[in-house]
Design an enzyme around this catalytic site. Structure first.
Site, PDB file in Angstrom:
ATOM      1  N   ASN A 108       1.490  -8.829 -11.132  1.00  0.00           N
ATOM      2  CA  ASN A 108       0.381  -8.165 -10.889  1.00  0.00           C
ATOM      3  C   ASN A 108       0.910  -6.697 -11.433  1.00  0.00           C
ATOM      4  O   ASN A 108       1.974  -6.217 -11.204  1.00  0.00           O
ATOM      5  CB  ASN A 108      -0.013  -7.670  -9.501  1.00  0.00           C
ATOM      6  CG  ASN A 108      -0.814  -6.704  -9.006  1.00  0.00           C
ATOM      7  OD1 ASN A 108      -0.499  -5.833  -8.535  1.00  0.00           O
ATOM      8  ND2 ASN A 108      -1.937  -6.821  -9.713  1.00  0.00           N
ATOM      9  N   GLY A 109       0.000  -5.978 -12.228  1.00  0.00           N
ATOM     10  CA  GLY A 109       0.043  -4.685 -12.556  1.00  0.00           C
ATOM     11  C   GLY A 109      -0.120  -4.637 -14.158  1.00  0.00           C
ATOM     12  O   GLY A 109       0.483  -5.135 -14.781  1.00  0.00           O
ATOM     13  N   CYS A 157       0.901  -1.139  -0.121  1.00  0.00           N
ATOM     14  CA  CYS A 157      -0.020  -0.115   0.062  1.00  0.00           C
ATOM     15  C   CYS A 157       0.973   1.265  -0.007  1.00  0.00           C
ATOM     16  O   CYS A 157       1.756   1.357   0.804  1.00  0.00           O
ATOM     17  CB  CYS A 157      -0.788  -0.009   1.463  1.00  0.00           C
ATOM     18  SG  CYS A 157      -1.966   1.455   1.208  1.00  0.00           S
TER      19      CYS A 157
END
Length: 245
Positions: free
Chosen positions: A184-185, A85
């Site tokens: 991821n991404g 995060c």
């Protein structure tokens, strides 16, 4: 996904389906947290029959371990540690991607959770905080903690969601680690998914924002590999909006 990946979104996307597992939006575990009260916000059967993993975020090893144990009691099939995060309100308290500043801190938090529970523990991380100078060290710190696999979002905290995700770093992680790596991404289309798998040789895909843009993406990826066709249904899309909105 904070502010988007809430219960209404999860139920809406589950109404369409096509994915193997979902992850609950993170549970912050701040100093002096009451783990039993926090644990009440998690229900493993929320999307049944789709498994829902629990995601926790914090920096206090004892509290994180206790939170993981509470979630096990509530039926969590997996605990995911948030080390990604980028929010300033999170990193300012030593949680999320701020753990990437010191690989030892990352290792201690992850190790405390792995030792506290018998279910799989995994970790999602970015490629670094301000830069990628500790990228390898953080990867190995995570692996040595005993987590089952790592999900890598290859942007730094400072990057936010701006520049293109560096898929080459996913490939590097895959070449360095013995445990599985989930990529991821910037997976917004089936073509992107195929490109990531080919470019990085990662073991799986985690799709977040791409599923908001196209809630049928999971079925479309599955259709490609099963050599079948998939046509989105208008009724499914209407049901998705009815639940989500």
């Amino acid at each position: 996904m904070e502010g988007v990946g809430d219960v209404s979104f999860r139920k809406a996307i589950a109404s369409i389906g096509g994915f193997d597992e979902a992850v609950k939006d993170f549970l912050r575990v701040p100093a002096h947290a009451h783990v039993k009260s926090l644990g009440k916000t998690y229900s493993p059967d929320e999307l049944s029959p789709i498994p829902l993993a629990a995601q926790i975020m914090g920096s206090d090893t004892e509290l994180m371990a206790a939170m993981a144990q509470e979630l096990v009691l509530r039926g969590a099939p997996r605990i995911d540690i948030n080390c990604g995060c980028p929010s300033n309100t999170v990193t300012g308290k030593g949680a999320g991607s701020s753990l990437l500043k010191n690989p030892q801190d990352l290792h201690e938090v992850a190790k405390s959770i792995v030792c506290a529970v018998s279910i799989p523990v995994t970790l999602k991380m970015r490629s670094g905080f301000e830069d990628i100078s500790l990228f390898k060290e953080n990867l190995f710190a995570a692996q040595e903690s005993g987590v089952r696999y790592i999900t890598l979002h290859p942007r730094t905290k400072v990057d936010g969601y701006g520049p293109p995700a560096r898929w080459d770093l996913i490939a590097e992680a895959k070449s360095l680690l013995k445990i599985p790596v989930v990529g991821n991404g910037d997976i917004l289309t089936v073509a992107h998914a195929l490109d990531m798998l080919k470019t990085t040789q990662c073991d799986g895909l985690m799709i977040g924002r791409g599923s908001i843009i196209n809630p049928f993406i999971f079925h479309q990826i599955r259709a490609h590999f099963s050599k079948t066709s998939y046509a989105p249904k208008w009724d499914d899309l209407m049901q998705y909006f009815e639940i989500y909105l």
